[in-house]
Design a protein around this motif. Structure first.
Motif: not given
Length: 207
Positions: A139-164
């Motif tokens: 989304l052109d850059g979030l102002h909250v960043l995550y360092v994740v070492n598992h799949s985004l699904k495991d972290h329950k984060l959307p793979v390709n977040p987008e504005v409808s």
């Protein structure tokens, strides 16, 4: 915080993910808010003015991270949106957000975005494997960043977040048209009043 237990290499891994506003650069909530109660602060994060909130709930529907919540009922007109505002009172006073200040293991950090991106990338390189920095480009850059070492699904984060697309349609087309229609109607009512008033004056003068 969001907790998720996943199996990894035969062991159980406990994943903790901060679940709050991501303070998107391309923020759907900002786009759809009809009263401009939700807005981008000069420091980059997404803030909101509760006094301007009408409780319409558009921001709830527009957020790809399912973050905003309404306190109260839309039906009564007393609902108000609620979300993380980046501790605006603390940050604008030169202090850290409360979550960063109080995090016991120091898992949270705060600073200029470029510095945080560099720090996140360094941590990713240190972890290796499937580690990645989430939020650097989404989304052109979030102002909250995550360092994740598992799949985004495991972290329950959307793979390709987008504005409808409907959000863009609302902001760029329907909302301006709506304002135009209101303006035309108001102008028509004013013109009708002026014409009717002129006729009344003329009728009185004729008597």
């Amino acid at each position: 915080m969001r907790f998720n237990e996943v199996e990894s290499d035969g062991d159980l891994a406990w994943l903790f993910t901060r679940r709050a506003c991501m303070h998107c650069t391309e923020a759907g909530c900002v786009k759809v808010c009809p009263t401009k109660a939700v807005f981008h602060h000069d420091l980059g994060f997404v803030a909101y003015d509760k006094d301007k909130c009408t409780g319409c709930g558009y921001c709830v529907e527009a957020c790809p991270f399912d973050v905003p919540r309404l306190d109260g009922s839309r039906l009564t007109g007393k609902a108000k949106m609620n979300k993380c505002i980046f501790c605006i009172d603390r940050v604008t006073s030169g202090l850290e957000p409360a979550c960063v200040k109080t995090c016991p293991p120091g898992a949270l950090d705060f600073g200029e975005r470029d510095a945080m991106v560099a720090k996140g990338q360094a941590r990713v390189a240190e972890l290796g494997g499937d580690a990645r920095l989430y939020g650097e480009e989404e989304l052109d850059g979030l102002h909250v960043l995550y360092v994740v070492n598992h799949s985004l699904k495991d972290h329950k984060l959307p793979v390709n977040p987008e504005v409808s697309p409907s959000v863009t349609l609302w902001q760029d087309i329907l909302q301006p048209v709506g304002y135009g229609v209101v303006g035309v109607v108001a102008g028509g009512l004013l013109l009708n009043y002026m014409v009717a008033r002129a006729r009344m004056v003329k009728a009185k003068e004729g008597k």
